[in-house]
Design a protein around this motif. Sequence first.
Motif, short mmCIF file in Angstrom:
data_model
loop_
_atom_site.label_atom_id
_atom_site.label_comp_id
_atom_site.label_asym_id
_atom_site.label_seq_id
_atom_site.Cartn_x
_atom_site.Cartn_y
_atom_site.Cartn_z
N VAL A 26 0.84 -1.20 0.00
CA VAL A 26 0.00 0.00 0.00
C VAL A 26 0.87 1.25 0.00
CG1 VAL A 26 -1.64 1.34 1.38
CG2 VAL A 26 -1.99 -1.12 1.08
N GLN A 27 1.93 1.25 0.79
CA GLN A 27 2.83 2.40 0.85
C GLN A 27 3.49 2.65 -0.50
OE1 GLN A 27 5.51 1.43 4.06
NE2 GLN A 27 4.13 2.25 5.61
N ASN A 28 3.64 1.60 -1.31
CA ASN A 28 4.26 1.73 -2.63
C ASN A 28 3.22 1.82 -3.75
OD1 ASN A 28 7.35 1.44 -2.46
ND2 ASN A 28 6.57 -0.06 -0.99
N ASN A 29 1.95 2.02 -3.36
CA ASN A 29 0.85 2.14 -4.32
C ASN A 29 0.79 0.96 -5.27
OD1 ASN A 29 -0.07 4.69 -3.34
ND2 ASN A 29 1.61 5.66 -4.44
N MET A 30 0.94 -0.25 -4.73
CA MET A 30 0.90 -1.47 -5.53
C MET A 30 -0.08 -2.45 -4.90
SD MET A 30 4.92 -2.30 -5.99
CE MET A 30 5.79 -1.84 -7.44
N SER A 31 -0.56 -3.38 -5.72
CA SER A 31 -1.33 -4.48 -5.16
C SER A 31 -0.35 -5.40 -4.43
CB SER A 31 -2.05 -5.24 -6.26
OG SER A 31 -1.13 -5.99 -7.05
N THR A 34 1.46 -7.67 -7.00
CA THR A 34 2.47 -6.94 -7.78
C THR A 34 3.68 -6.60 -6.92
OG1 THR A 34 0.76 -6.02 -9.22
CG2 THR A 34 2.88 -4.88 -9.19
N TYR A 35 3.43 -6.21 -5.67
CA TYR A 35 4.53 -5.86 -4.78
C TYR A 35 5.44 -7.07 -4.52
CZ TYR A 35 7.21 -4.24 -0.82
OH TYR A 35 8.25 -3.92 0.02
#
Length: 71
Positions: A26-31, A34-35
């Motif tokens: 979430v902090q990296n704006n990814m699912s 995907t993260y």
Amino acid sequence: MESNQKKRKLIDISDRTGKILGMMAVQNNMSFKTYIETLLDDKANEISKDEVLFAWKDEIKQKRTKTVRKK
């Protein structure tokens, strides 16, 4: 298999690890998916094939040495 082909794998992780990785995603704006894929790809790219093989051989050698010493 070519190195750029993808293969599905199932992995088991603890609830705690899943929560932490989920927050990092979430902090990296990814699912989450995907993260994790990005994290693993980045780690694999850091390591050359030879380094992995040498580390693996050393690990086996150490395990064998510990087993012999215990007897």
